[in-house]
Design a protein around this motif. Structure first.
Motif, PDB file in Angstrom:
ATOM      1  N   GLU A  70      -6.111   5.591  -3.349  1.00 24.22           N
ATOM      2  CA  GLU A  70      -6.269   4.412  -2.497  1.00 24.22           C
ATOM      3  C   GLU A  70      -7.321   3.501  -3.070  1.00 24.22           C
ATOM      4  O   GLU A  70      -7.027   2.245  -2.435  1.00 24.22           O
ATOM      5  CB  GLU A  70      -6.904   5.152  -1.169  1.00 24.22           C
ATOM      6  N   GLN A  71      -8.370   3.851  -3.546  1.00 23.06           N
ATOM      7  CA  GLN A  71      -9.026   2.816  -4.281  1.00 23.06           C
ATOM      8  C   GLN A  71      -8.540   2.100  -5.077  1.00 23.06           C
ATOM      9  O   GLN A  71      -8.806   0.696  -5.006  1.00 23.06           O
ATOM     10  CB  GLN A  71     -10.405   3.629  -4.889  1.00 23.06           C
TER      11      GLN A  71
ATOM     12  N   GLU B 110      -6.406  -0.363  -3.272  1.00 21.36           N
ATOM     13  CA  GLU B 110      -7.139  -1.624  -2.750  1.00 21.36           C
ATOM     14  C   GLU B 110      -7.284  -2.668  -3.232  1.00 21.36           C
ATOM     15  O   GLU B 110      -7.443  -3.802  -3.210  1.00 21.36           O
ATOM     16  CB  GLU B 110      -8.079  -0.991  -1.843  1.00 21.36           C
TER      17      GLU B 110
ATOM     18  N   ARG C 187       1.003  -1.409  -0.062  1.00 12.43           N
ATOM     19  CA  ARG C 187      -0.102   0.109  -0.047  1.00 12.43           C
ATOM     20  C   ARG C 187       0.934   1.347   0.135  1.00 12.43           C
ATOM     21  O   ARG C 187       0.640   2.168  -0.630  1.00 12.43           O
ATOM     22  CB  ARG C 187      -0.928   0.027   1.102  1.00 12.43           C
TER      23      ARG C 187
END
Length: 394
Positions: free
Chosen positions: A88-89, A92, A78
């Motif tokens: 961030e999406q 993930e 990450r």
């Protein structure tokens, strides 16, 4: 040394694994290995079409329960994705895809079910051997056990002492690291024990789940050979100091031999994904050296005999066909043909490690032998170390 052996009980792995299944699994998993074009000829050269395992092939090659991406690795991923400008999406989504990749089985996942099977199979073999010998568990004075690929403490000796409800004063002798010589060396030890006390009853149990060395991710040529060779088997037999109606073989003399400087030729290594059996190509030549030493031992035992001596049966586990061929080539010319018939017959359904000599002995017994037939039992193991026993059929 005279000791008396009852017929062994032999329990083969109940899951039949065809060589064609192994070849197909390897082709699918390792499509780019340089030796793949030769896989069919390599498989055919073993002479093994099928072998029995204590666990199914699909269990041995199944992925582990965990993810290949550990929580710590996910955190680092990450951070790296964020530094590279991923939202961030998006990060993930990448992490979720990586977490979906299964990890290989752990040592625990591979070994735990095999260890349970080793105990269960060992118990079945032990009960069978006692029944064959016309004895009960309460008659056992000493238990010798071996299981080389499923390390456990307490081991098979304590497990069987409880499962069989042996007497509390029964002597337990675990010999886990004997590996391929477990059959011959345990009989030699049992003979020494009953020589000290002829009223002793010794139960020998060897239970080997050699399929635990099948490592799907290992792309070495040696690992392919290991995949193709090994079978799972549990065996057991009773040795007594006095002849019984059930006795079939008198054990008269034993011989041991260890070659210095050869301990790295064959070995077990424990890695993150389990147990690997590592073979060096120099191994068969070293095993041949122990065969030559055995011939010298036999020659010395019988050089003063009034009549020329030769065995009528040679029950040998030298680990592979190359050494069987060498044994045939180096036998005295006057010895009869076909001495290794039962050894070759056993090998066609897999290398059974320490259980092999008992399986070979059982095949010879079932075929029927004349009283007075002379037998030599031989095996070699990683070390390199070897043990032989000379005896006579009853």
């Amino acid at each position: 040394m005279a000791a008396y052996l009852c017929p062994p009980a032999v329990i083969h792995g109940e899951h039949s694994v065809e060589t064609s299944q192994i070849v197909a699994e390897v082709r699918d998993r390792l499509p780019d290995v340089p030796w793949l074009p030769r896989i069919d000829s390599i498989a055919a050269s073993t002479g093994i079409d099928t072998r029995g395992w204590m666990v199914p092939l699909e269990d041995a090659v199944a992925p582990g329960a965990g993810s290949a991406l550990t929580p710590q690795a996910a955190t680092r991923a990450r951070e790296a994705l964020a530094r590279d400008g991923f939202t961030e999406q998006d990060a993930e989504r990448v992490i979720a895809a990586l977490e979906a990749i299964p990890a290989p089985q752990t040592v625990q996942e591979r070994t735990a079910p095999a260890w349970e099977a080793v105990q269960a199979y060992g118990e079945r073999a032990a009960r069978g051997a006692l029944q064959i010998a016309g004895l009960d568990a309460s008659d056992v004075d000493c238990l010798i056990t071996s299981h080389s690929t499923t390390p456990a403490l307490p081991g098979l000796d304590v497990s069987l002492a409880n499962r069989l409800a042996l007497r509390e004063d029964a002597l337990l002798l675990p010999a886990t690291q004997w590996a391929c010589i477990a059959g011959t060396r345990s009989l030699a030890l049992a003979a020494d024990l009953v020589a000290a006390d002829p009223d002793r009853v010794v139960l020998v149990v060897i239970s080997e789940a050699l399929s635990t060395t099948y490592q799907p991710a290992d792309d070495s040529l040696e690992s392919l050979i290991v995949r193709l060779l090994f079978a799972d088997t549990a065996v057991a037999a009773v040795v007594t100091g006095r002849p019984r109606p059930e006795s079939v073989l008198r054990l008269d003399a034993s011989w041991n031999h260890t070659l210095p400087g050869t301990r790295d030729l064959h070995r077990l290594e424990t890695r993150a994904d389990g147990t690997h059996f590592v073979m060096d190509r120099r191994g068969p030549r070293a095993v041949q050296d122990t065969v030559g030493a055995m011939w010298e031992w036999l020659r010395g035992r019988h050089e003063g005999d009034a009549q020329p001596w030769h065995p009528d049966l040679l029950l040998a586990h030298p680990g592979g066909t190359r050494v069987l061929e060498y044994m045939e080539q180096t036998m005295p010319d006057e010895w009869p043909d076909g001495l290794l018939t039962y050894s070759r017959e056993s090998y066609t359904t897999g290398n059974r490690g320490g259980a092999a000599v008992f399986d070979i002995l059982r095949r010879a017994h079932d075929a029927g032998q004349k009283p007075g037939s002379r037998a030599v039992l031989y095996a070699a193991a990683p070390g390199l170390t070897a043990t032989a026993i000379e005896g006579e059929w009853l």
